[in-house]
Design an enzyme around this catalytic site. Sequence first.
Site, mmCIF file in Angstrom:
data_model
loop_
_atom_site.group_PDB
_atom_site.id
_atom_site.type_symbol
_atom_site.label_atom_id
_atom_site.label_comp_id
_atom_site.label_asym_id
_atom_site.label_seq_id
_atom_site.Cartn_x
_atom_site.Cartn_y
_atom_site.Cartn_z
ATOM 1 N N GLU A 105 -10.441 27.781 31.080
ATOM 2 C CA GLU A 105 -10.433 26.345 30.750
ATOM 3 C C GLU A 105 -9.156 26.027 29.974
ATOM 4 O O GLU A 105 -8.613 26.885 29.268
ATOM 5 C CB GLU A 105 -11.713 26.062 29.932
ATOM 6 C CG GLU A 105 -11.890 24.698 29.339
ATOM 7 C CD GLU A 105 -12.034 23.548 30.321
ATOM 8 O OE1 GLU A 105 -11.150 23.403 31.175
ATOM 9 O OE2 GLU A 105 -12.987 22.770 30.178
ATOM 10 N N ASP A 106 -8.674 24.811 30.101
ATOM 11 C CA ASP A 106 -7.424 24.460 29.419
ATOM 12 C C ASP A 106 -7.612 24.332 27.916
ATOM 13 O O ASP A 106 -6.840 24.876 27.135
ATOM 14 C CB ASP A 106 -6.809 23.181 30.008
ATOM 15 C CG ASP A 106 -7.763 21.991 30.049
ATOM 16 O OD1 ASP A 106 -8.935 22.127 29.646
ATOM 17 O OD2 ASP A 106 -7.329 20.908 30.502
ATOM 18 N N ASP A 109 -12.567 21.324 22.738
ATOM 19 C CA ASP A 109 -12.443 20.337 21.676
ATOM 20 C C ASP A 109 -13.810 20.264 20.983
ATOM 21 O O ASP A 109 -14.112 21.088 20.114
ATOM 22 C CB ASP A 109 -12.014 19.030 22.363
ATOM 23 C CG ASP A 109 -11.751 17.879 21.429
ATOM 24 O OD1 ASP A 109 -12.135 17.958 20.261
ATOM 25 O OD2 ASP A 109 -11.164 16.873 21.866
ATOM 26 N N PHE A 158 -3.528 15.184 20.204
ATOM 27 C CA PHE A 158 -3.674 15.141 21.654
ATOM 28 C C PHE A 158 -2.436 15.775 22.279
ATOM 29 O O PHE A 158 -1.303 15.410 21.951
ATOM 30 C CB PHE A 158 -3.865 13.706 22.160
ATOM 31 C CG PHE A 158 -4.390 13.681 23.562
ATOM 32 C CD1 PHE A 158 -5.748 13.838 23.804
ATOM 33 C CD2 PHE A 158 -3.525 13.562 24.635
ATOM 34 C CE1 PHE A 158 -6.235 13.869 25.109
ATOM 35 C CE2 PHE A 158 -4.007 13.591 25.948
ATOM 36 C CZ PHE A 158 -5.360 13.733 26.176
ATOM 37 N N ARG A 171 1.355 16.832 33.335
ATOM 38 C CA ARG A 171 0.785 18.172 33.543
ATOM 39 C C ARG A 171 1.870 19.206 33.818
ATOM 40 O O ARG A 171 1.699 20.392 33.544
ATOM 41 C CB ARG A 171 -0.118 18.175 34.789
ATOM 42 C CG ARG A 171 -1.498 17.647 34.567
ATOM 43 C CD ARG A 171 -2.367 18.009 35.768
ATOM 44 N NE ARG A 171 -3.458 17.073 35.913
ATOM 45 C CZ ARG A 171 -4.567 17.090 35.188
ATOM 46 N NH1 ARG A 171 -4.722 18.004 34.248
ATOM 47 N NH2 ARG A 171 -5.514 16.214 35.383
HETATM 48 P P1 5GP Z 1 -14.769 18.943 24.920
HETATM 49 O O1 5GP Z 1 -15.917 18.745 25.853
HETATM 50 O O2 5GP Z 1 -14.638 20.323 24.378
HETATM 51 O O3 5GP Z 1 -14.777 17.903 23.825
HETATM 52 O O4 5GP Z 1 -13.469 18.566 25.695
HETATM 53 C C1 5GP Z 1 -12.856 19.348 26.611
HETATM 54 C C2 5GP Z 1 -12.037 18.500 27.540
HETATM 55 O O5 5GP Z 1 -11.438 17.366 26.839
HETATM 56 C C3 5GP Z 1 -10.880 19.266 28.084
HETATM 57 O O6 5GP Z 1 -11.224 19.966 29.265
HETATM 58 C C4 5GP Z 1 -9.858 18.177 28.332
HETATM 59 O O7 5GP Z 1 -10.081 17.580 29.596
HETATM 60 C C5 5GP Z 1 -10.135 17.134 27.287
HETATM 61 N N1 5GP Z 1 -9.235 17.241 26.114
HETATM 62 C C6 5GP Z 1 -9.591 17.463 24.833
HETATM 63 N N2 5GP Z 1 -8.518 17.476 24.029
HETATM 64 C C7 5GP Z 1 -7.443 17.262 24.816
HETATM 65 C C8 5GP Z 1 -6.022 17.180 24.572
HETATM 66 O O8 5GP Z 1 -5.504 17.295 23.457
HETATM 67 N N3 5GP Z 1 -5.244 16.964 25.671
HETATM 68 C C9 5GP Z 1 -5.727 16.813 26.925
HETATM 69 N N4 5GP Z 1 -4.874 16.593 27.906
HETATM 70 N N5 5GP Z 1 -7.056 16.890 27.197
HETATM 71 C C10 5GP Z 1 -7.899 17.119 26.156
#
Ligand code: 5GP
Length: 181
Positions: A105-106, A109, A158, A171
């Site tokens: 996963e990238d 958060d 972000f 990207r």
């Molecule tokens: P979570 O469900 O853990 O809150 O969020 C995960 C998803 O939020 C990631 O897969 C991504 O799509 C998005 N996300 C959260 N923080 C960032 C960020 O700093 N940059 C980008 N591009 N996407 C983020």
Amino acid sequence: MERMEPDYRIGKVLFSGGEIGGRVKTLADQIVSEVSGRDLLVVGILNGAVIFLSDLVRRMPAELNIKMDFMSISSYGNATTSSGAVRILKDVNSDIEGRDVLIVEDIIDTGLTLSYLLNIMYTRKPASLRTCVLLDKREKRKVAAKVDYCGFVIPDVFVVGYGLDYGGKWRHLPDICAVEC
Ligand code: 5GP
């Protein structure tokens, strides 16, 4: 009256392409040393993990039998926040039962996306299930999610680049950068 969008732009480089490359190599070595069998199914989460996954698997040796598959998930929310509700847009093509699986996963958060995914994957009875995230915004966590391998822990900014986008943009940047307004 027409609503003006804020003027977001690429800000500070948090990690250069060179730094990322070094970290990815270390992660790949660690993963390979801990995979017990000779087969590994690497599941990338589209679209953000594609560049990370492609660099990661190319650092793994030919002796390890690697298969790749992909999932696409939509988390409801706007461009910079996730609401917690998650929906599968594209599932893996493979049967994961009895296999050693690594989810790539990238970024994590709140943890909502990964914990949702893990719950689904566990019901499919893999032999083992590990996760590898490029970036971890640890201070933002709302729910616990198992992170076995992590590239970098970052603060609550972000970020874009190296696969991560803002509204579909940036990207392709080789570095990971903060977004500024
Ligand atoms: P979570 O469900 O853990 O809150 O969020 C995960 C998803 O939020 C990631 O897969 C991504 O799509 C998005 N996300 C959260 N923080 C960032 C960020 O700093 N940059 C980008 N591009 N996407 C983020």
